[in-house]
Write an enzyme that holds these catalytic residues in place. Structure first.
Site, PDB file in Angstrom:
ATOM      1  N   GLN A 165       0.852  -1.183   0.000  1.00 63.08           N
ATOM      2  CA  GLN A 165       0.000   0.000   0.000  1.00 63.08           C
ATOM      3  C   GLN A 165       0.895   1.243   0.000  1.00 63.08           C
ATOM      4  O   GLN A 165       1.663   1.453   0.944  1.00 63.08           O
ATOM      5  CB  GLN A 165      -0.880  -0.008   1.249  1.00 63.08           C
TER       6      GLN A 165
ATOM      7  N   SER B 270       0.612   6.534   2.505  1.00 59.19           N
ATOM      8  CA  SER B 270       1.115   7.543   3.453  1.00 59.19           C
ATOM      9  C   SER B 270       2.341   8.264   2.907  1.00 59.19           C
ATOM     10  O   SER B 270       3.119   7.696   2.131  1.00 59.19           O
ATOM     11  CB  SER B 270       1.516   6.891   4.776  1.00 59.19           C
TER      12      SER B 270
ATOM     13  N   SER C 291       4.452  -1.071   4.199  1.00 60.38           N
ATOM     14  CA  SER C 291       4.753  -2.424   4.660  1.00 60.38           C
ATOM     15  C   SER C 291       5.065  -3.335   3.484  1.00 60.38           C
ATOM     16  O   SER C 291       4.297  -3.387   2.515  1.00 60.38           O
ATOM     17  CB  SER C 291       3.550  -3.006   5.422  1.00 60.38           C
TER      18      SER C 291
ATOM     19  N   GLU D 269      -9.236  -2.431   4.983  1.00 61.05           N
ATOM     20  CA  GLU D 269      -7.994  -2.537   5.751  1.00 61.05           C
ATOM     21  C   GLU D 269      -8.295  -2.506   7.254  1.00 61.05           C
ATOM     22  O   GLU D 269      -7.763  -3.306   8.024  1.00 61.05           O
ATOM     23  CB  GLU D 269      -7.054  -1.379   5.385  1.00 61.05           C
TER      24      GLU D 269
ATOM     25  N   GLU E 256      -7.502   7.925  17.240  1.00 66.71           N
ATOM     26  CA  GLU E 256      -8.166   9.245  17.201  1.00 66.71           C
ATOM     27  C   GLU E 256      -8.943   9.399  15.888  1.00 66.71           C
ATOM     28  O   GLU E 256     -10.075   9.903  15.872  1.00 66.71           O
ATOM     29  CB  GLU E 256      -7.124  10.372  17.323  1.00 66.71           C
TER      30      GLU E 256
HETATM   31  C1  LIG Z   1       2.221  -1.178  11.392  1.00 71.21           C
HETATM   32  C2  LIG Z   1       1.976  -0.086  10.416  1.00 71.21           C
HETATM   33  C3  LIG Z   1       1.832  -0.396   9.087  1.00 71.21           C
HETATM   34  C4  LIG Z   1       1.622   0.621   8.163  1.00 71.21           C
HETATM   35  N1  LIG Z   1       1.559   0.250   6.850  1.00 71.21           N
HETATM   36  C5  LIG Z   1       1.385   1.207   5.933  1.00 71.21           C
HETATM   37  C6  LIG Z   1       1.375   0.836   4.550  1.00 71.21           C
HETATM   38  O1  LIG Z   1       1.579  -0.330   4.185  1.00 71.21           O
HETATM   39  N2  LIG Z   1       1.175   1.806   3.640  1.00 71.21           N
HETATM   40  C7  LIG Z   1       0.978   3.106   3.981  1.00 71.21           C
HETATM   41  O2  LIG Z   1       0.755   3.916   3.072  1.00 71.21           O
HETATM   42  N3  LIG Z   1       1.012   3.494   5.284  1.00 71.21           N
HETATM   43  C8  LIG Z   1       1.222   2.581   6.265  1.00 71.21           C
HETATM   44  N4  LIG Z   1       1.289   2.934   7.596  1.00 71.21           N
HETATM   45  C9  LIG Z   1       1.167   4.355   7.949  1.00 71.21           C
HETATM   46  C10 LIG Z   1      -0.111   4.688   8.699  1.00 71.21           C
HETATM   47  O3  LIG Z   1      -1.221   4.673   7.847  1.00 71.21           O
HETATM   48  C11 LIG Z   1       0.099   6.079   9.344  1.00 71.21           C
HETATM   49  O4  LIG Z   1       1.170   5.965  10.269  1.00 71.21           O
HETATM   50  C12 LIG Z   1      -1.141   6.539  10.068  1.00 71.21           C
HETATM   51  O5  LIG Z   1      -2.176   6.831   9.170  1.00 71.21           O
HETATM   52  C13 LIG Z   1      -0.848   7.800  10.901  1.00 71.21           C
HETATM   53  O6  LIG Z   1      -0.232   8.783  10.133  1.00 71.21           O
HETATM   54  P1  LIG Z   1       1.103   9.486  10.615  1.00 71.21           P
HETATM   55  O7  LIG Z   1       2.069   8.447  11.053  1.00 71.21           O
HETATM   56  O8  LIG Z   1       1.524  10.443   9.564  1.00 71.21           O
HETATM   57  O9  LIG Z   1       0.683  10.296  11.944  1.00 71.21           O
HETATM   58  P2  LIG Z   1      -0.015  11.724  12.002  1.00 71.21           P
HETATM   59  O10 LIG Z   1      -1.143  11.756  11.015  1.00 71.21           O
HETATM   60  O11 LIG Z   1       1.016  12.781  11.892  1.00 71.21           O
HETATM   61  O12 LIG Z   1      -0.641  11.697  13.449  1.00 71.21           O
HETATM   62  C14 LIG Z   1       0.118  12.037  14.621  1.00 71.21           C
HETATM   63  C15 LIG Z   1      -0.831  12.059  15.825  1.00 71.21           C
HETATM   64  O13 LIG Z   1      -1.837  13.101  15.644  1.00 71.21           O
HETATM   65  C16 LIG Z   1      -3.145  12.546  15.775  1.00 71.21           C
HETATM   66  N5  LIG Z   1      -4.056  13.206  14.829  1.00 71.21           N
HETATM   67  C17 LIG Z   1      -3.795  13.524  13.546  1.00 71.21           C
HETATM   68  N6  LIG Z   1      -4.879  14.088  12.968  1.00 71.21           N
HETATM   69  C18 LIG Z   1      -5.852  14.123  13.919  1.00 71.21           C
HETATM   70  C19 LIG Z   1      -7.198  14.570  13.927  1.00 71.21           C
HETATM   71  N7  LIG Z   1      -7.773  15.115  12.844  1.00 71.21           N
HETATM   72  N8  LIG Z   1      -7.912  14.408  15.080  1.00 71.21           N
HETATM   73  C20 LIG Z   1      -7.347  13.863  16.187  1.00 71.21           C
HETATM   74  N9  LIG Z   1      -6.065  13.415  16.230  1.00 71.21           N
HETATM   75  C21 LIG Z   1      -5.327  13.540  15.110  1.00 71.21           C
HETATM   76  C22 LIG Z   1      -2.985  11.075  15.415  1.00 71.21           C
HETATM   77  O14 LIG Z   1      -4.024  10.287  15.965  1.00 71.21           O
HETATM   78  C23 LIG Z   1      -1.622  10.749  16.003  1.00 71.21           C
HETATM   79  O15 LIG Z   1      -1.749  10.465  17.368  1.00 71.21           O
HETATM   80  C24 LIG Z   1       1.529   1.980   8.555  1.00 71.21           C
HETATM   81  C25 LIG Z   1       1.696   2.303   9.907  1.00 71.21           C
HETATM   82  C26 LIG Z   1       1.944   1.285  10.834  1.00 71.21           C
HETATM   83  C27 LIG Z   1       2.149   1.664  12.259  1.00 71.21           C
END
Ligand SMILES: Cc1cc2nc3c(=O)[nH]c(=O)nc-3n(C[C@H](O)[C@H](O)[C@H](O)COP(=O)(O)OP(=O)(O)OC[C@H]3O[C@@H](n4cnc5c(N)ncnc54)[C@H](O)[C@@H]3O)c2cc1C
Length: 402
Positions: free
Chosen positions: A137, A140, A172, A255, A372
């Site tokens: 996928q 992100s 991943s 997903e 969240e």
């Molecule tokens: C095990 C794992 C597998 C993954 N696999 C993939 C993959 O295969 N492909 C891919 O594309 N991505 C993947 N991801 C990425 C994943 O989708 C993102 O990490 C996730 O969506 C959070 O985005 P971020 O890390 O940018 O955090 P951010 O979006 O920066 O969030 C940081 C913090 O702010 C909070 N926050 C943000 N916006 C809001 C809001 N509007 N309201 C309240 N709280 C908020 C969040 O809850 C979090 O606590 C994976 C992540 C993990 C941990």
């Protein structure tokens, strides 16, 4: 309502059990490939684990056990949703974790079924079923996780192709994948949700480079993925140009349900066994934690059935998957915590799967969308609460300050 097996389901379960017993590796055996919960044990062996998972999926397909509830025209058995759940339940008792196929089976395939052309379904679904296509996928980005619609990777049309430039992250298994599901920006003159397009992209295309990220566990499942003038044929657009946000919702809901289902399969009987081994099964506080773990796992099982029943009635998985995902994340955290208390100092000495489950539980909570974000989905789409205030509403993407 009785949730026990009907006589026909019991017969199906027995048939599945006997096939699995004859063919599947036992948990903890040298042939097992339970990479999800043992990143420490399997660090550096990702390719080998991927090979075993591919061979297992091919075996399932050859013997008619893969994608049981897919329509027969796509190679499935046309089995009921309940039969598919029964097989998953039985398979989870073995040393088989199919997380490397999650993007293919639980994201690409349902999205294709909902949005793909007949030609695209013919081209991809059967190879996916046979384990010949591992997907990653590619959603992100460094500045777009929870706010996925803010992504900046661009795809510019050039004749019969799109030229893609940008960077993805946390992808991943992208370094082990054959194909990627890619969300990219095709129009910056419209508000951010409206200018996205969903593509299938071959991972060995020139200019596409996944770079594995080494984790604190020693494993390297994630990647940063770079696109440098990557050419993607226009025939690989899924669901129409600039319609990517709607298409991605199918992927994201599937997903969440899949991550929830996988996380909810914590081995509660093994936890009870651990309490016995540590001679703590008579302790009232431990008994309380064990009972709570059992209750959580049963609630999750029934929630999972609700999601799959909706699917079997032809309804797409909707926001209810967010409920399963939140509860499953809490379940894996709380159950691992109980295991840590039972193990005591032994937890630090052992390469025990409970330990890896404990350190890995954050991944289950964040992957597929943070708690969240799931709460926002539930608030807005189930409870009808006011939407989050949005400064970017109606503003063309190119005018946003990113
Ligand atoms: C095990 C794992 C597998 C993954 N696999 C993939 C993959 O295969 N492909 C891919 O594309 N991505 C993947 N991801 C990425 C994943 O989708 C993102 O990490 C996730 O969506 C959070 O985005 P971020 O890390 O940018 O955090 P951010 O979006 O920066 O969030 C940081 C913090 O702010 C909070 N926050 C943000 N916006 C809001 C809001 N509007 N309201 C309240 N709280 C908020 C969040 O809850 C979090 O606590 C994976 C992540 C993990 C941990």
């Amino acid at each position: 309502m009785d949730f026990g097996d009907t006589p026909a389901e019991a017969a199906f379960r027995a048939e599945a059990q006997s096939w699995l017993e004859a063919n599947a590796p036992a948990k903890g055996s040298p042939e097992a490939f339970n990479e999800m919960f043992n990143p420490g044990i399997n660090a550096g062996r990702e390719e080998e684990m991927a090979g075993r998972a591919r061979a297992w999926q091919a075996r399932l397909a050859a013997d008619g056990w893969a994608c049981l509830d897919w329509p027969t025209e796509h190679g499935g058995r046309g089995a009921s949703t309940m039969e598919a759940i029964i097989f998953e339940e039985e398979q989870s008792r073995y040393g088989v974790v199919m997380s490397i196929f999650m993007a293919a089976l639980d994201m690409a395939a349902p999205t294709l079924m909902a949005w793909g052309t007949d030609e695209q379904k013919r081209r991809f679904l059967d190879p996916i079923r046979r384990g010949e296509m591992v997907f990653a996928q590619l959603f992100s980005e460094p500045n777009a996780g929870s706010d996925l619609a803010g992504l900046q990777t661009r795809a510019v049309r050039d004749g019969d192709e799109f030229v893609v430039n940008g960077q993805k992250v946390w992808n991943s298994y992208a370094h082990l994948a054959d194909w990627g599901i890619l969300l990219a920006r095709t129009d910056s003159d419209v508000p951010k949700h409206q200018g996205l397009t969903y593509f299938f992209v071959e991972m060995d295309t020139e200019g596409l480079e996944p770079r594995p990220l080494r984790q604190i566990t020693g494993g390297a499942e994630f990647n940063e993925t770079f696109f440098d003038d990557v050419r993607v044929p226009a025939e690989n657009v899924i669901g129409g140009v600039n319609n990517g946000w709607a298409v991605a919702q199918t992927t994201l809901n599937s997903e969440r349900a899949a991550v929830g289902a996988q996380s909810s399969r914590v081995d509660v009987p093994a936890l009870v066994e651990l309490a016995r081994r540590k001679d703590q099964d008579g302790d009232p506080a431990v008994r309380q934690s064990l009972a709570e773990a059992w209750i959580r796992s049963e609630v999750l099982r029934y929630l999972g059935m609700r999601v799959y029943t909706a699917l079997s009635q032809g309804t797409e998985i909707g926001p209810e998957a967010s409920i399963t995902k939140i509860l499953a994340g809490d379940h894996i955290r709380d159950t691992s915590q109980t295991a840590m208390e039972l193990l005591g100092p032994e937890a630090m000495l052992n390469d025990d799967s409970w330990v890896w489950q404990m350190v890995g539980h954050f991944a289950h909570k964040i992957g597929g969308g943070t708690p969240e974000i799931q709460r926002n989905v539930i608030g807005e789409r189930i409870l009808g609460l006011p939407r989050e205030p949005r400064a970017d509403k109606g503003v063309p993407f190119r005018d946003l300050k990113m």
